[in-house]
Write a protein that holds these residues in place. Sequence first.
Motif, PDB file in Angstrom:
ATOM      1  N   SER A  21      30.515   5.426 -17.337  1.00 32.43           N
ATOM      2  CA  SER A  21      29.354   5.901 -16.150  1.00 32.43           C
ATOM      3  C   SER A  21      28.273   6.508 -16.699  1.00 32.43           C
ATOM      4  O   SER A  21      28.162   7.111 -17.899  1.00 32.43           O
ATOM      5  CB  SER A  21      30.013   6.907 -15.268  1.00 32.43           C
ATOM      6  OG  SER A  21      31.351   6.255 -14.733  1.00 32.43           O
ATOM      7  N   CYS A  22      26.952   6.219 -16.208  1.00 31.74           N
ATOM      8  CA  CYS A  22      25.824   6.911 -16.732  1.00 31.74           C
ATOM      9  C   CYS A  22      25.178   7.473 -15.486  1.00 31.74           C
ATOM     10  O   CYS A  22      24.614   6.568 -14.558  1.00 31.74           O
ATOM     11  CB  CYS A  22      24.999   6.016 -17.539  1.00 31.74           C
ATOM     12  SG  CYS A  22      23.315   6.594 -17.862  1.00 31.74           S
ATOM     13  N   THR A  23      24.625   8.591 -15.224  1.00 30.74           N
ATOM     14  CA  THR A  23      23.891   9.373 -14.162  1.00 30.74           C
ATOM     15  C   THR A  23      22.446   9.629 -14.862  1.00 30.74           C
ATOM     16  O   THR A  23      22.703  10.327 -15.644  1.00 30.74           O
ATOM     17  CB  THR A  23      24.673  10.233 -13.568  1.00 30.74           C
ATOM     18  OG1 THR A  23      25.643   9.702 -13.055  1.00 30.74           O
ATOM     19  CG2 THR A  23      23.681  10.757 -12.376  1.00 30.74           C
ATOM     20  N   ALA A  24      21.703   9.288 -14.098  1.00 31.10           N
ATOM     21  CA  ALA A  24      20.196   9.526 -14.534  1.00 31.10           C
ATOM     22  C   ALA A  24      19.580  10.826 -13.563  1.00 31.10           C
ATOM     23  O   ALA A  24      20.166  10.661 -12.519  1.00 31.10           O
ATOM     24  CB  ALA A  24      19.132   8.570 -14.438  1.00 31.10           C
ATOM     25  N   SER A  25      18.907  11.594 -14.240  1.00 31.76           N
ATOM     26  CA  SER A  25      18.396  12.771 -13.346  1.00 31.76           C
ATOM     27  C   SER A  25      17.109  12.996 -13.882  1.00 31.76           C
ATOM     28  O   SER A  25      16.516  12.495 -14.904  1.00 31.76           O
ATOM     29  CB  SER A  25      19.180  14.059 -13.491  1.00 31.76           C
ATOM     30  OG  SER A  25      19.069  14.412 -14.908  1.00 31.76           O
ATOM     31  N   ASN A  76      21.564   7.179  -8.496  1.00 37.98           N
ATOM     32  CA  ASN A  76      20.976   6.880  -9.841  1.00 37.98           C
ATOM     33  C   ASN A  76      21.908   6.745 -10.956  1.00 37.98           C
ATOM     34  O   ASN A  76      21.914   7.299 -12.402  1.00 37.98           O
ATOM     35  CB  ASN A  76      20.130   7.842 -10.276  1.00 37.98           C
ATOM     36  CG  ASN A  76      18.843   8.116  -9.472  1.00 37.98           C
ATOM     37  OD1 ASN A  76      18.379   6.993  -8.962  1.00 37.98           O
ATOM     38  ND2 ASN A  76      18.224   9.234  -8.840  1.00 37.98           N
ATOM     39  N   THR A  77      23.190   5.871 -10.724  1.00 41.07           N
ATOM     40  CA  THR A  77      24.236   5.913 -11.553  1.00 41.07           C
ATOM     41  C   THR A  77      24.530   4.224 -11.984  1.00 41.07           C
ATOM     42  O   THR A  77      24.517   3.594 -11.112  1.00 41.07           O
ATOM     43  CB  THR A  77      25.432   6.458 -11.058  1.00 41.07           C
ATOM     44  OG1 THR A  77      25.207   7.946 -10.896  1.00 41.07           O
ATOM     45  CG2 THR A  77      26.790   6.225 -12.049  1.00 41.07           C
ATOM     46  N   VAL A  78      24.659   3.943 -13.131  1.00 40.52           N
ATOM     47  CA  VAL A  78      25.300   2.707 -13.537  1.00 40.52           C
ATOM     48  C   VAL A  78      26.515   2.722 -14.005  1.00 40.52           C
ATOM     49  O   VAL A  78      27.225   3.843 -14.847  1.00 40.52           O
ATOM     50  CB  VAL A  78      24.110   2.237 -14.386  1.00 40.52           C
ATOM     51  CG1 VAL A  78      24.176   2.933 -15.747  1.00 40.52           C
ATOM     52  CG2 VAL A  78      24.425   0.606 -14.795  1.00 40.52           C
ATOM     53  N   TYR A  79      27.339   1.676 -14.072  1.00 41.29           N
ATOM     54  CA  TYR A  79      28.848   1.745 -14.392  1.00 41.29           C
ATOM     55  C   TYR A  79      28.731   0.423 -15.413  1.00 41.29           C
ATOM     56  O   TYR A  79      28.243  -0.541 -15.194  1.00 41.29           O
ATOM     57  CB  TYR A  79      29.688   1.685 -13.194  1.00 41.29           C
ATOM     58  CG  TYR A  79      29.580   2.514 -12.107  1.00 41.29           C
ATOM     59  CD1 TYR A  79      28.974   2.422 -11.086  1.00 41.29           C
ATOM     60  CD2 TYR A  79      30.128   3.995 -12.528  1.00 41.29           C
ATOM     61  CE1 TYR A  79      28.581   3.354 -10.022  1.00 41.29           C
ATOM     62  CE2 TYR A  79      29.913   4.940 -11.479  1.00 41.29           C
ATOM     63  CZ  TYR A  79      29.365   4.541 -10.458  1.00 41.29           C
ATOM     64  OH  TYR A  79      29.375   5.665  -9.369  1.00 41.29           O
ATOM     65  N   LEU A  80      29.897   0.544 -16.180  1.00 34.22           N
ATOM     66  CA  LEU A  80      30.245  -0.609 -16.895  1.00 34.22           C
ATOM     67  C   LEU A  80      31.818  -0.721 -17.178  1.00 34.22           C
ATOM     68  O   LEU A  80      32.481   0.198 -17.608  1.00 34.22           O
ATOM     69  CB  LEU A  80      29.612  -0.599 -18.464  1.00 34.22           C
ATOM     70  CG  LEU A  80      29.946  -1.712 -19.114  1.00 34.22           C
ATOM     71  CD1 LEU A  80      29.202  -2.844 -18.986  1.00 34.22           C
ATOM     72  CD2 LEU A  80      29.721  -1.410 -21.077  1.00 34.22           C
ATOM     73  N   GLN A  81      32.296  -1.803 -16.245  1.00 29.35           N
ATOM     74  CA  GLN A  81      33.928  -1.824 -16.208  1.00 29.35           C
ATOM     75  C   GLN A  81      34.188  -2.827 -17.535  1.00 29.35           C
ATOM     76  O   GLN A  81      33.426  -3.970 -17.327  1.00 29.35           O
ATOM     77  CB  GLN A  81      34.271  -2.228 -15.051  1.00 29.35           C
ATOM     78  CG  GLN A  81      35.625  -2.759 -14.866  1.00 29.35           C
ATOM     79  CD  GLN A  81      36.508  -1.653 -14.798  1.00 29.35           C
ATOM     80  OE1 GLN A  81      36.418  -0.628 -14.176  1.00 29.35           O
ATOM     81  NE2 GLN A  81      37.620  -1.748 -15.729  1.00 29.35           N
TER      82      GLN A  81
END
Length: 115
Positions: A21-25, A76-81
Amino acid sequence: QVQLVESGGGLAQPGGSLRLSCTASGSIFTSNIMGWYRQAPGKERELVAIITSGGRTNYADSVLARFIISRENAKNTVYLQMNSVKPEDTAVYYCNLRVPGIIHWGQGTQVTVSS
């Protein structure tokens, strides 16, 4: 200023799964591209997958049909399964956010695939 914080890396056995997971702020343009890159020891950083704010995706051939990228724009979150992982997937995985003229990077998260 934009900050990207990754999580979810770790150790997986061959054939197993991991979810990053990656959240941008910060100040983020609505229209952007988020993605994942990786860098293995002794190798250059390479594209894994990207996704636009409209949901279009692009994958490296090496992960096609095994990895799935997705995002939640409201968070603002991207995931990589990552499914059916292989030892050659071992690398530091970096989150990336692109808007016109600017590229932001996360600090990276280690993924190790080993039995």
